[in-house]
Design a protein around this motif. Structure first.
Motif, PDB file in Angstrom:
ATOM      1  N   HIS A 168     -47.007  41.352  23.882  1.00 24.38           N
ATOM      2  CA  HIS A 168     -48.346  41.874  23.642  1.00 24.38           C
ATOM      3  C   HIS A 168     -48.282  42.941  22.547  1.00 24.38           C
ATOM      4  O   HIS A 168     -48.258  44.149  22.828  1.00 24.38           O
ATOM      5  N   LYS A 169     -48.216  42.470  21.321  1.00 20.10           N
ATOM      6  CA  LYS A 169     -48.146  43.381  20.184  1.00 20.10           C
ATOM      7  C   LYS A 169     -49.528  43.541  19.566  1.00 20.10           C
ATOM      8  O   LYS A 169     -50.266  42.564  19.408  1.00 20.10           O
ATOM      9  N   LEU A 170     -49.866  44.765  19.224  1.00 18.79           N
ATOM     10  CA  LEU A 170     -51.150  45.033  18.598  1.00 18.79           C
ATOM     11  C   LEU A 170     -51.066  44.773  17.097  1.00 18.79           C
ATOM     12  O   LEU A 170     -50.023  45.006  16.487  1.00 18.79           O
ATOM     13  N   SER A 299     -57.249  44.534   9.169  1.00 20.10           N
ATOM     14  CA  SER A 299     -58.118  45.696   8.914  1.00 20.10           C
ATOM     15  C   SER A 299     -59.560  45.255   8.746  1.00 20.10           C
ATOM     16  O   SER A 299     -60.488  45.919   9.236  1.00 20.10           O
ATOM     17  N   TYR A 300     -59.771  44.137   8.070  1.00 22.49           N
ATOM     18  CA  TYR A 300     -61.113  43.566   7.888  1.00 22.49           C
ATOM     19  C   TYR A 300     -61.769  43.324   9.247  1.00 22.49           C
ATOM     20  O   TYR A 300     -62.916  43.735   9.488  1.00 22.49           O
ATOM     21  N   ALA A 301     -61.045  42.668  10.147  1.00 20.60           N
ATOM     22  CA  ALA A 301     -61.600  42.342  11.461  1.00 20.60           C
ATOM     23  C   ALA A 301     -61.899  43.603  12.266  1.00 20.60           C
ATOM     24  O   ALA A 301     -62.960  43.721  12.895  1.00 20.60           O
ATOM     25  N   THR A 302     -60.979  44.562  12.233  1.00 19.97           N
ATOM     26  CA  THR A 302     -61.164  45.800  12.992  1.00 19.97           C
ATOM     27  C   THR A 302     -62.329  46.612  12.456  1.00 19.97           C
ATOM     28  O   THR A 302     -63.132  47.161  13.219  1.00 19.97           O
ATOM     29  N   HIS A 303     -62.450  46.693  11.137  1.00 20.35           N
ATOM     30  CA  HIS A 303     -63.544  47.462  10.532  1.00 20.35           C
ATOM     31  C   HIS A 303     -64.897  46.807  10.807  1.00 20.35           C
ATOM     32  O   HIS A 303     -65.908  47.500  10.986  1.00 20.35           O
ATOM     33  N   LEU A 304     -64.925  45.464  10.852  1.00 21.25           N
ATOM     34  CA  LEU A 304     -66.167  44.771  11.241  1.00 21.25           C
ATOM     35  C   LEU A 304     -66.560  45.142  12.664  1.00 21.25           C
ATOM     36  O   LEU A 304     -67.725  45.426  12.950  1.00 21.25           O
ATOM     37  N   LEU A 305     -65.564  45.130  13.553  1.00 14.42           N
ATOM     38  CA  LEU A 305     -65.829  45.450  14.960  1.00 14.42           C
ATOM     39  C   LEU A 305     -66.335  46.872  15.101  1.00 14.42           C
ATOM     40  O   LEU A 305     -67.292  47.144  15.841  1.00 14.42           O
ATOM     41  N   LEU A 311     -68.324  40.244  18.381  1.00 11.15           N
ATOM     42  CA  LEU A 311     -66.998  39.634  18.400  1.00 11.15           C
ATOM     43  C   LEU A 311     -67.051  38.125  18.136  1.00 11.15           C
ATOM     44  O   LEU A 311     -66.135  37.551  17.540  1.00 11.15           O
ATOM     45  N   ARG A 312     -68.129  37.481  18.562  1.00 12.41           N
ATOM     46  CA  ARG A 312     -68.248  36.026  18.343  1.00 12.41           C
ATOM     47  C   ARG A 312     -68.346  35.697  16.863  1.00 12.41           C
ATOM     48  O   ARG A 312     -67.810  34.693  16.405  1.00 12.41           O
ATOM     49  N   TYR A 313     -69.049  36.546  16.103  1.00 10.83           N
ATOM     50  CA  TYR A 313     -69.155  36.317  14.664  1.00 10.83           C
ATOM     51  C   TYR A 313     -67.809  36.574  13.975  1.00 10.83           C
ATOM     52  O   TYR A 313     -67.431  35.858  13.041  1.00 10.83           O
ATOM     53  N   ILE A 314     -67.092  37.588  14.455  1.00  8.59           N
ATOM     54  CA  ILE A 314     -65.778  37.876  13.876  1.00  8.59           C
ATOM     55  C   ILE A 314     -64.837  36.701  14.115  1.00  8.59           C
ATOM     56  O   ILE A 314     -64.051  36.325  13.240  1.00  8.59           O
ATOM     57  N   ILE A 328     -58.118  40.799  20.627  1.00  4.64           N
ATOM     58  CA  ILE A 328     -57.037  41.768  20.450  1.00  4.64           C
ATOM     59  C   ILE A 328     -57.484  42.942  19.580  1.00  4.64           C
ATOM     60  O   ILE A 328     -56.984  44.064  19.708  1.00  4.64           O
ATOM     61  N   TYR A 329     -58.484  42.713  18.717  1.00  6.75           N
ATOM     62  CA  TYR A 329     -58.941  43.792  17.840  1.00  6.75           C
ATOM     63  C   TYR A 329     -59.702  44.871  18.599  1.00  6.75           C
ATOM     64  O   TYR A 329     -59.862  45.982  18.103  1.00  6.75           O
ATOM     65  N   THR A 330     -60.156  44.550  19.805  1.00  5.88           N
ATOM     66  CA  THR A 330     -60.815  45.590  20.614  1.00  5.88           C
ATOM     67  C   THR A 330     -59.816  46.650  21.049  1.00  5.88           C
ATOM     68  O   THR A 330     -60.191  47.763  21.394  1.00  5.88           O
TER      69      THR A 330
END
Length: 347
Positions: A168-170, A299-305, A311-314, A328-330
């Protein structure tokens, strides 16, 4: 990282010699490999001779015993099956190499007599004994399961082949300020454009290299990603700022077939050269983190969140099959965590 590698014997030990331009950044990268050492006499860095490192440095894995004719028949049948299913060349090579080591391990025992207990024996006496990683073990499991479920009449029960416990790596994430610093570092417009497009669209490096001018829809402000991982197409949003940069880039470079071409027109940009573009940008920023191209996607995914995107759009933008992959980005988003007050402040 541009490199070449070959198998050597050094101090009576089989090793893999890795040759590359000796820059501080690349030396720092090679030091991250377990067991990496510098040889003053050979004037090169060398790493342990393992199956993992053979795969990593694109060296054909030598088999300790010559495969029998029967093993080669099974390997050939498996290759034909994979080709008919249109697996990529890299996947076919990875799976057949894994299966070859597995079948040679048990040779001359017929493949149709191999049982689940034999798989456990192989994991303990080969995978674990050689200290191969969980990800490499997963590759072997994928190969074995696919082979026995599709090719071989067997005594084995495919569904009972177990995988290693998942790690379980972030994902590694940069701050917006760090991303901005990196994207502003290149002075070459093509280099700046490639890194900016990876971050602004959350692309994998292979997806960027495969882009063609026709994939950019400026009227709808979207980018069409074709035949990406899992042979899926998807669309991602195109930033208005990126569109202006693309127009300037297009006028300057006039790409013919691919949006980003190498030194020879009509050929895609080299993947290793793209990695070097990032390394050169990082060197200019002074950032000490071992940043990779995939960090920009994370970083793109995390910044969107963090900006409130559902999350569904991501998940759709990243092209993930499962929402669990995107969730996992949460765990790395700091939007809510930063609002928590440490009890230390009340002492």
């Amino acid at each position: 990282m541009k490199w070449s590698a070959k198998i050597i014997t050094h101090q009576n030990e089989k090793r893999i010699a890795v040759y590359f331009e000796k820059t501080p950044d690349l030396i720092a990268r090679i030091k991250m490999f377990e067991g990496a050492r510098w040889s003053q006499s050979l004037k090169c860095w060398h790493v342990p001779f393992t199956d993992e490192n053979c795969i990593r440095f694109k060296i054909d894995i030598p088999i300790s015993r010559t495969p029998s004719a029967e093993v080669m028949v099974q390997i050939t049948s498996f290759q034909y099956y994979l080709k008919s299913k249109r697996y990529s060349k890299n996947t076919i090579k990875t799976y057949t190499d894994a299966l070859k080591s597995f079948l040679v391990f048990f040779d001359p025992k017929p493949a149709n007599e191999i049982t689940n207990d034999d798989v456990i024996k192989y994991n303990n006496q080969y995978v674990l004994a050689n200290r191969f990683s969980a990800s490499y073990q997963n590759q072997i499991v994928n190969s074995i399961k696919l082979y026995f479920s599709s090719i071989q009449n067997k005594a084995i029960i495919v569904d009972k082949i177990h995988r290693p416990r998942p790690e379980h790596k972030l994902p590694n994430v940069l701050s917006k300020e760090e991303v901005k610093t990196i994207l502003n570092a290149p002075t070459n417009i093509k280099h700046k454009m490639m890194l900016s497009l990876i971050y602004s669209c959350g692309l994998r490096s292979g997806e960027l290299i495969a882009l063609k001018p026709a994939n950019i829809d400026s009227k709808r402000n979207i980018v069409l990603i074709q035949n990406s991982k899992g042979k899926k197409d998807r669309i991602v949003t195109l930033s208005s700022k990126i569109l202006e940069m693309l127009r300037e880039y297009y006028i300057t470079y006039k790409p013919i077939l691919y949006l980003f071409e190498g030194q020879k027109s009509g050929n895609p940009y080299d993947a290793r050269s793209l990695q070097q573009v990032l390394k050169q940008a990082i060197a200019k920023t002074g950032i000490k983190k071992p940043v990779t191209l995939h960090w920009l996607r994370h970083s793109y995914a995390t910044h969107l969140l963090e900006s409130g995107t559902d999350l569904r759009y991501i998940q759709e933008l990243l092209g993930h099959n499962s929402s669990k992959t995107t969730e996992i980005y949460t765990h790395v988003s700091t939007k809510n965590i930063q609002q928590i007050k440490s009890p230390f402040d009340d002492l």
